[in-house]
Design a protein around this motif. Sequence first.
Motif, PDB file in Angstrom:
ATOM      1  N   GLU A 145       0.850  -1.184   0.000  1.00 35.18           N
ATOM      2  CA  GLU A 145       0.000   0.000   0.000  1.00 35.18           C
ATOM      3  C   GLU A 145       0.891   1.241   0.000  1.00 35.18           C
ATOM      4  O   GLU A 145       1.744   1.400   0.878  1.00 35.18           O
ATOM      5  CB  GLU A 145      -0.919   0.010   1.220  1.00 35.18           C
ATOM      6  N   VAL A 146       0.724   2.086  -0.985  1.00 36.59           N
ATOM      7  CA  VAL A 146       1.518   3.308  -1.085  1.00 36.59           C
ATOM      8  C   VAL A 146       0.849   4.375  -0.226  1.00 36.59           C
ATOM      9  O   VAL A 146      -0.208   4.902  -0.579  1.00 36.59           O
ATOM     10  CB  VAL A 146       1.647   3.769  -2.544  1.00 36.59           C
ATOM     11  N   THR A 147       1.462   4.682   0.898  1.00 36.30           N
ATOM     12  CA  THR A 147       0.872   5.647   1.838  1.00 36.30           C
ATOM     13  C   THR A 147       1.307   7.083   1.551  1.00 36.30           C
ATOM     14  O   THR A 147       0.646   8.017   1.992  1.00 36.30           O
ATOM     15  CB  THR A 147       1.263   5.270   3.281  1.00 36.30           C
ATOM     16  N   ASP A 148       2.411   7.250   0.833  1.00 33.97           N
ATOM     17  CA  ASP A 148       2.887   8.594   0.482  1.00 33.97           C
ATOM     18  C   ASP A 148       3.595   8.496  -0.864  1.00 33.97           C
ATOM     19  O   ASP A 148       4.793   8.229  -0.939  1.00 33.97           O
ATOM     20  CB  ASP A 148       3.837   9.120   1.565  1.00 33.97           C
ATOM     21  N   ALA A 195       7.773   3.024  -9.564  1.00 30.50           N
ATOM     22  CA  ALA A 195       8.660   3.233  -8.424  1.00 30.50           C
ATOM     23  C   ALA A 195       8.855   1.941  -7.635  1.00 30.50           C
ATOM     24  O   ALA A 195       9.976   1.587  -7.252  1.00 30.50           O
ATOM     25  CB  ALA A 195       8.097   4.329  -7.517  1.00 30.50           C
ATOM     26  N   VAL A 196       7.764   1.222  -7.390  1.00 30.94           N
ATOM     27  CA  VAL A 196       7.864  -0.042  -6.659  1.00 30.94           C
ATOM     28  C   VAL A 196       8.636  -1.064  -7.487  1.00 30.94           C
ATOM     29  O   VAL A 196       9.421  -1.859  -6.953  1.00 30.94           O
ATOM     30  CB  VAL A 196       6.470  -0.564  -6.283  1.00 30.94           C
ATOM     31  N   THR A 214      -3.078  -3.370  -8.312  1.00 30.38           N
ATOM     32  CA  THR A 214      -4.195  -4.257  -7.981  1.00 30.38           C
ATOM     33  C   THR A 214      -5.414  -3.472  -7.521  1.00 30.38           C
ATOM     34  O   THR A 214      -6.397  -4.047  -7.054  1.00 30.38           O
ATOM     35  CB  THR A 214      -3.796  -5.242  -6.872  1.00 30.38           C
ATOM     36  N   GLU A 215      -5.346  -2.156  -7.624  1.00 29.31           N
ATOM     37  CA  GLU A 215      -6.452  -1.299  -7.210  1.00 29.31           C
ATOM     38  C   GLU A 215      -7.615  -1.422  -8.183  1.00 29.31           C
ATOM     39  O   GLU A 215      -7.443  -1.635  -9.373  1.00 29.31           O
ATOM     40  CB  GLU A 215      -5.981   0.165  -7.188  1.00 29.31           C
TER      41      GLU A 215
END
Length: 309
Positions: free
Chosen positions: A17-20, A63-64, A92-93
């Motif tokens: 989960e990308v939080t920022d 980025a990931v 996967t969103e």
Amino acid sequence: MSQRHPRITVTAEVIIEVTDAGALEQAVLDDVDATPFDAQPGHSEADARAEARQDVQGDPVGAVAWIANAEDMIPDFPGITVVGSTQRVADTEGDNEPDERPDFAKLFPLCNCGSGDCAACSEFQLTPRTAAVLWAVAQILADQAYDDVIEHGDDLVNDEGAWVLFGEYPHITWQQDAVWRRQAARAFDDLTADLDAGRWPRPTCPGEEMAFHLLLRNARDAQEDGWGMRPDELAVLPEHADDYDWDTAYEVLLQDDDILQLFDAQVDGIEDPDSDQNRFMRMGDYRPAAWFRPFSNATPRDGRRPFRR
């Protein structure tokens, strides 16, 4: 014969989960700037770095993908060597996104009437569960083949352990170039395309024949060990007595096993259609240059089809 070491496939799924997104992008860009690049002919190191930065900017998936490394999950322990890896980083969103997976139950309908005079029930059926495993594993093997092309190009296969897939091919193919290997990788995609269209994956040339032998062998392992297609994904598909009948699939979907003769050093040269052994077995031309020519009794693939990678 050289000693063959066991190979083990580890399948894992990590959800991030990308939080920022801004902090992630800046950190990855800093890492890109600090990483040395081997520039390809005609390009500078600055060009390569700029391309990498472009893949990251404004794209959390990119980025990931830069920081993800599947091989990092295996610690440095004695007695093992990581010979290759393949990974897929995707968004996967969004439950509203269409499912890219074929509807195997619809593509490969089953007959369970049990009638003694029913041709479908009395013969082998390629079931949705079997088709799903073949479909998933074919894509994994294709990715491994393309990875070999990207990593090694035209290099000679002189160390099986350094190659993800092409070390498993007959020795007569080990001097082939990257173009030949990319065609071999596409053979797995062609078999996948058959399954996507609801067709039985029948090899149309020696290259696909070799791919299918490897596919069946790996599909058996995948189904037994629970990789490629997860057990819960298979469980939602209709069940049938023909599920995972790999031996019968081998007999029905392949014309013969002539290509396996190429692994036997005692019949060296049998790939040549002018050799006595080849003529005796009526094999045909199995020299590497002929591997992607269609069999005389097969419908040729569309020569305009692209390479996936």
